[in-house]
Motif scaffolding. Sequence first.
Motif, PDB file in Angstrom:
ATOM      1  N   LEU A  67       0.901  -1.135   0.071  1.00 12.32           N
ATOM      2  CA  LEU A  67       0.027  -0.016  -0.112  1.00 12.32           C
ATOM      3  C   LEU A  67       0.893   1.308  -0.054  1.00 12.32           C
ATOM      4  CD1 LEU A  67      -2.828   1.258   0.377  1.00 12.32           C
ATOM      5  CD2 LEU A  67      -2.528   1.130   2.731  1.00 12.32           C
ATOM      6  N   ALA A  68       1.853   1.387   0.893  1.00  6.47           N
ATOM      7  CA  ALA A  68       2.831   2.325   0.838  1.00  6.47           C
ATOM      8  C   ALA A  68       3.550   2.532  -0.593  1.00  6.47           C
ATOM      9  CB  ALA A  68       3.909   2.049   1.971  1.00  6.47           C
ATOM     10  N   PHE A  69       3.816   1.565  -1.026  1.00  4.39           N
ATOM     11  CA  PHE A  69       4.498   1.596  -2.362  1.00  4.39           C
ATOM     12  C   PHE A  69       3.393   2.072  -3.417  1.00  4.39           C
ATOM     13  CE2 PHE A  69       7.895  -0.449  -4.976  1.00  4.39           C
ATOM     14  CZ  PHE A  69       7.495  -0.208  -6.227  1.00  4.39           C
ATOM     15  N   LEU A  70       2.152   1.726  -3.427  1.00  2.00           N
ATOM     16  CA  LEU A  70       1.238   2.352  -4.378  1.00  2.00           C
ATOM     17  C   LEU A  70       0.973   3.811  -4.055  1.00  2.00           C
ATOM     18  CD1 LEU A  70      -1.207   1.800  -6.301  1.00  2.00           C
ATOM     19  CD2 LEU A  70      -2.618   1.084  -4.602  1.00  2.00           C
ATOM     20  N   ILE A  71       0.986   4.008  -2.818  1.00  2.00           N
ATOM     21  CA  ILE A  71       0.880   5.507  -2.477  1.00  2.00           C
ATOM     22  C   ILE A  71       1.789   6.473  -3.316  1.00  2.00           C
ATOM     23  CG2 ILE A  71       0.872   7.301  -0.638  1.00  2.00           C
ATOM     24  CD1 ILE A  71      -0.678   5.451   0.938  1.00  2.00           C
ATOM     25  N   LEU A  72       3.078   6.106  -2.891  1.00  2.00           N
ATOM     26  CA  LEU A  72       4.465   6.448  -3.684  1.00  2.00           C
ATOM     27  C   LEU A  72       4.278   6.335  -5.196  1.00  2.00           C
ATOM     28  CD1 LEU A  72       7.170   5.464  -1.224  1.00  2.00           C
ATOM     29  CD2 LEU A  72       6.407   7.581  -1.504  1.00  2.00           C
ATOM     30  N   ALA A  73       3.683   5.329  -5.811  1.00  2.00           N
ATOM     31  CA  ALA A  73       3.599   5.229  -7.321  1.00  2.00           C
ATOM     32  C   ALA A  73       2.424   6.163  -7.717  1.00  2.00           C
ATOM     33  CB  ALA A  73       3.158   3.879  -7.635  1.00  2.00           C
ATOM     34  N   LEU A  74       1.531   6.586  -7.013  1.00  2.00           N
ATOM     35  CA  LEU A  74       0.348   7.421  -7.288  1.00  2.00           C
ATOM     36  C   LEU A  74       1.092   8.889  -7.245  1.00  2.00           C
ATOM     37  CD1 LEU A  74      -2.678   6.034  -5.424  1.00  2.00           C
ATOM     38  CD2 LEU A  74      -2.555   6.390  -7.730  1.00  2.00           C
ATOM     39  N   ARG A  75       2.034   9.251  -6.293  1.00  2.00           N
ATOM     40  CA  ARG A  75       2.608  10.655  -6.323  1.00  2.00           C
ATOM     41  C   ARG A  75       3.444  10.748  -7.657  1.00  2.00           C
ATOM     42  NH1 ARG A  75       6.205  11.284  -1.406  1.00  2.00           N
ATOM     43  NH2 ARG A  75       6.357  13.201  -2.430  1.00  2.00           N
ATOM     44  N   VAL A  76       3.989   9.657  -7.926  1.00  2.00           N
ATOM     45  CA  VAL A  76       4.711   9.668  -9.058  1.00  2.00           C
ATOM     46  C   VAL A  76       3.624   9.966 -10.366  1.00  2.00           C
ATOM     47  CG1 VAL A  76       6.161   8.420 -10.614  1.00  2.00           C
ATOM     48  CG2 VAL A  76       6.619   8.364  -8.336  1.00  2.00           C
ATOM     49  N   HIS A  77       2.970   9.278 -10.356  1.00  2.00           N
ATOM     50  CA  HIS A  77       1.799   9.130 -11.386  1.00  2.00           C
ATOM     51  C   HIS A  77       1.075  10.742 -11.539  1.00  2.00           C
ATOM     52  CE1 HIS A  77      -2.013   8.307 -13.870  1.00  2.00           C
ATOM     53  NE2 HIS A  77      -0.843   7.422 -14.396  1.00  2.00           N
ATOM     54  N   ARG A  78       1.091  11.657 -10.344  1.00  2.00           N
ATOM     55  CA  ARG A  78       0.537  12.693 -10.708  1.00  2.00           C
ATOM     56  C   ARG A  78       1.726  13.774 -10.992  1.00  2.00           C
ATOM     57  NH1 ARG A  78      -2.240  10.998  -5.749  1.00  2.00           N
ATOM     58  NH2 ARG A  78      -0.830  11.853  -4.768  1.00  2.00           N
ATOM     59  N   ASN A  79       2.905  13.416 -10.758  1.00  2.00           N
ATOM     60  CA  ASN A  79       3.826  14.383 -11.089  1.00  2.00           C
ATOM     61  C   ASN A  79       4.003  14.659 -12.618  1.00  2.00           C
ATOM     62  OD1 ASN A  79       6.158  16.033 -10.419  1.00  2.00           O
ATOM     63  ND2 ASN A  79       7.508  14.437 -10.307  1.00  2.00           N
ATOM     64  N   ARG A  80       4.228  15.973 -12.782  1.00  2.00           N
ATOM     65  CA  ARG A  80       4.600  16.590 -13.995  1.00  2.00           C
ATOM     66  C   ARG A  80       5.755  17.002 -14.528  1.00  2.00           C
ATOM     67  NH1 ARG A  80       0.943  13.603 -14.208  1.00  2.00           N
ATOM     68  NH2 ARG A  80      -1.266  13.930 -14.951  1.00  2.00           N
ATOM     69  N   ALA A  81       6.463  16.825 -13.703  1.00  2.00           N
ATOM     70  CA  ALA A  81       8.026  17.470 -13.906  1.00  2.00           C
ATOM     71  C   ALA A  81       8.659  16.561 -14.949  1.00  2.00           C
ATOM     72  CB  ALA A  81       8.888  17.632 -12.407  1.00  2.00           C
ATOM     73  N   THR A  82       9.486  17.395 -15.710  1.00  2.00           N
ATOM     74  CA  THR A  82      10.358  16.691 -16.649  1.00  2.00           C
ATOM     75  C   THR A  82      11.819  16.901 -16.533  1.00  2.00           C
ATOM     76  OG1 THR A  82      10.268  18.875 -18.142  1.00  2.00           O
ATOM     77  CG2 THR A  82       8.527  17.099 -18.546  1.00  2.00           C
ATOM     78  N   GLU A  83      12.094  17.618 -15.794  1.00  2.27           N
ATOM     79  CA  GLU A  83      13.692  17.801 -15.095  1.00  2.27           C
ATOM     80  C   GLU A  83      13.893  17.222 -13.689  1.00  2.27           C
ATOM     81  OE1 GLU A  83      15.774  18.805 -16.955  1.00  2.27           O
ATOM     82  OE2 GLU A  83      14.168  19.333 -18.590  1.00  2.27           O
ATOM     83  N   ALA A  84      15.075  16.655 -13.517  1.00  2.57           N
ATOM     84  CA  ALA A  84      15.297  15.859 -12.359  1.00  2.57           C
ATOM     85  C   ALA A  84      14.961  16.820 -11.063  1.00  2.57           C
ATOM     86  CB  ALA A  84      16.814  15.307 -12.427  1.00  2.57           C
ATOM     87  N   ALA A  85      15.220  17.943 -11.307  1.00  2.00           N
ATOM     88  CA  ALA A  85      15.110  18.865 -10.115  1.00  2.00           C
ATOM     89  C   ALA A  85      13.637  18.949  -9.373  1.00  2.00           C
ATOM     90  CB  ALA A  85      15.570  19.996 -10.212  1.00  2.00           C
ATOM     91  N   GLY A  86      12.945  18.456 -10.257  1.00  6.25           N
ATOM     92  CA  GLY A  86      11.237  18.278  -9.827  1.00  6.25           C
ATOM     93  C   GLY A  86      11.003  17.003  -9.603  1.00  6.25           C
ATOM     94  N   MET A  87      11.744  16.010  -9.587  1.00  9.74           N
ATOM     95  CA  MET A  87      11.217  14.387  -9.418  1.00  9.74           C
ATOM     96  C   MET A  87      11.596  14.148  -7.979  1.00  9.74           C
ATOM     97  SD  MET A  87      12.291  12.945 -12.980  1.00  9.74           S
ATOM     98  CE  MET A  87      11.502  13.753 -14.498  1.00  9.74           C
ATOM     99  N   ALA A  88      11.210  14.813  -6.994  1.00 12.81           N
ATOM    100  CA  ALA A  88      11.249  14.197  -5.613  1.00 12.81           C
ATOM    101  C   ALA A  88      10.258  13.071  -5.463  1.00 12.81           C
ATOM    102  CB  ALA A  88      10.806  15.236  -4.627  1.00 12.81           C
ATOM    103  N   PRO A  89       9.238  12.945  -5.948  1.00 10.17           N
ATOM    104  CA  PRO A  89       8.451  11.689  -5.603  1.00 10.17           C
ATOM    105  C   PRO A  89       8.889  10.443  -6.414  1.00 10.17           C
ATOM    106  CG  PRO A  89       6.995  13.430  -6.647  1.00 10.17           C
ATOM    107  CD  PRO A  89       8.292  13.904  -6.659  1.00 10.17           C
ATOM    108  N   GLU A  90       9.685  10.862  -7.585  1.00  3.90           N
ATOM    109  CA  GLU A  90      10.486   9.677  -8.221  1.00  3.90           C
ATOM    110  C   GLU A  90      11.434   9.119  -7.271  1.00  3.90           C
ATOM    111  OE1 GLU A  90       8.079  11.401 -11.251  1.00  3.90           O
ATOM    112  OE2 GLU A  90       9.315  12.083  -9.510  1.00  3.90           O
ATOM    113  N   LYS A  91      12.336  10.006  -6.866  1.00  2.34           N
ATOM    114  CA  LYS A  91      13.570   9.513  -6.013  1.00  2.34           C
ATOM    115  C   LYS A  91      12.924   8.851  -4.713  1.00  2.34           C
ATOM    116  CE  LYS A  91      16.171  13.459  -7.763  1.00  2.34           C
ATOM    117  NZ  LYS A  91      16.954  14.908  -7.573  1.00  2.34           N
TER     118      LYS A  91
END
Length: 302
Positions: A254-278
């Motif tokens: 469930l925790a993994f899914l929540i983090l994956a949903l945060r990644v899914h909602r992110n629209r950043a295209t540069e590494a600096a804006g990819m805190a959810p992915e990290k």
Amino acid sequence: MTSMALTTPATLPADWRDFVALTKPRVMTLVVFTGLCGLLAAPVPLHPVLGFTAILCIALGAGAAAALNQWYEADLDALMKRTAARPLPAGRMDKQSALHFGVGLGAFSVLLMGLAVNWLAAAILAVSILYYVIIYTVWLKRRTPQNIVIGGGAGSFPPLIGWAAATGDVSLLPALLFLLIFLWTPPHFWALSLFVRTDYAAAGVPMLPVVAGPKATRDQILLYTLPMGIAAVAPWPLGLAGPLYGIAAAALSLAFLILALRVHRNRATEAAGMAPEKALFGFSILYLFAIFGVLVLDRWIA
């Protein structure tokens, strides 16, 4: 002649630390841990000396595959910031040394596993090495964005090897553990590849974020997270693990899914804006350690 000597970098004598670096010790940690958990979760106890030997062989086999991967990909590693300091692209080792080291280490690990433990475990270990080197590294990585999907099978073998080392066979539980790692690998690796996308693009590697873009990659991360969670929890309803494992696997998934949903909602295209992915990439490593650790604990107290 003098000008050529000045502009052509010489390969330095390899240090023992360079040979260790070839084995990718940080990556090997998770490989060894899942193999150890496969061995400890098996219903047949293995003599400690044989158990140590089996885990040593898994580590040596993983190191051999990593060394051969770096031997083949030295040209790609030289083009990416995060890999340019590795022994081969940095010029601290010649390719022939890396090749001989990888082949020798792999052959030794398989022979030792077969002679000391059993030949089924040795055969699976050999398949895992060849899968990573030939199917993933040589065939898939430079050719298709599905490289990490199909190639993910290479890292899924350790629990099978550990279980086979203890029991001499393969059954449903280690097969489910194989499936779990197989489904875990794409979201884990795609989270990383999103924030190092420029590295892969510079090297011409067709990773999914490079070929299909961040949005499609985020869709795929979420898509793979759902069956991964099902595979993680499955041993509980199938009667292969107890409630301690089942509840922990469900909570972690469930925790993994929540983090994956945060990644899914992110629209950043540069590494600096990819805190959810990290965050997802970091948690995904902890996730697998925790799932396998709880499985062993659950089976020991059952």
